[in-house]
Write a protein that holds these residues in place. Structure first.
Motif, short mmCIF file in Angstrom:
data_model
loop_
_atom_site.label_atom_id
_atom_site.label_comp_id
_atom_site.label_asym_id
_atom_site.label_seq_id
_atom_site.Cartn_x
_atom_site.Cartn_y
_atom_site.Cartn_z
N GLY A 1 43.21 60.48 87.42
CA GLY A 1 43.68 60.99 88.70
C GLY A 1 42.54 61.13 89.70
N VAL A 2 41.41 61.65 89.23
CA VAL A 2 40.23 61.80 90.10
C VAL A 2 39.75 60.43 90.56
N GLU A 3 39.71 59.47 89.64
CA GLU A 3 39.26 58.13 89.99
C GLU A 3 40.21 57.47 90.99
N ARG A 4 41.51 57.70 90.84
CA ARG A 4 42.48 57.14 91.79
C ARG A 4 42.27 57.74 93.17
N GLU A 5 42.06 59.07 93.20
CA GLU A 5 41.81 59.73 94.49
C GLU A 5 40.54 59.18 95.14
N GLU A 6 39.51 58.98 94.34
CA GLU A 6 38.25 58.45 94.85
C GLU A 6 38.45 57.02 95.38
N GLN B 1 41.22 55.77 96.52
CA GLN B 1 42.00 55.88 97.76
C GLN B 1 41.11 56.31 98.92
N ARG B 2 40.22 57.29 98.65
CA ARG B 2 39.31 57.77 99.68
C ARG B 2 38.39 56.64 100.15
N THR C 1 40.32 54.18 102.26
CA THR C 1 40.54 54.74 103.59
C THR C 1 39.27 54.64 104.43
#
Length: 122
Positions: free
Chosen positions: A47-52, A54-55, A58
């Motif tokens: 989940g953290v890697e996915r958020e990273e 995505q960031r 962006t």
């Protein structure tokens, strides 16, 4: 009796086997708990890697937008500079024409003054 001894022996073997099975069951339960814990930890990391990811995506999109906007601004500024330089060149040309016309007018006035002076002395 022998039959009782045999039964007692079988009972002890069965109890020992049951104890062994209980120990193995406990080991499997602990391994399962550990496996669940590891699975949850890995899910959290994912989940953290996915958020990273995505960031970063962006940020890349923002940078691309800024680059395109900068290119547009640069293009607009170059066009404005080209137009300003053309206007300056036009003003230089008109100033040169104006100086030439003024010099011609001065020369014509001088010639007229000389003619008048000559006519007055003649």
């Amino acid at each position: 009796t022998r039959q009782a001894e045999a039964l007692e022996s079988r009972l002890r073997e069965t109890e020992a086997a049951a104890h062994g099975h209980e120990e193995r069951l406990q080991e499997v339960k602990e391994a399962s708990k550990s496996s669940r814990s590891e699975s949850e930890r890995l899910r959290a990391e994912l989940g953290v890697e996915r958020e990273e990811r995505q960031r970063i995506a962006t940020e890349l999109a923002d940078l691309e937008f800024d680059r395109e906007r900068s290119e547009h601004s640069t293009s607009t500024a170059r066009e404005a500079l080209r137009q300003t330089e053309a206007a300056c060149e036009d003003l230089r040309r008109r100033a040169a024409e104006s100086r030439a016309a003024a010099a011609a007018a001065v020369a014509e006035a001088e010639a007229a003054r000389r003619r008048e002076s000559q006519e007055a002395t003649a």
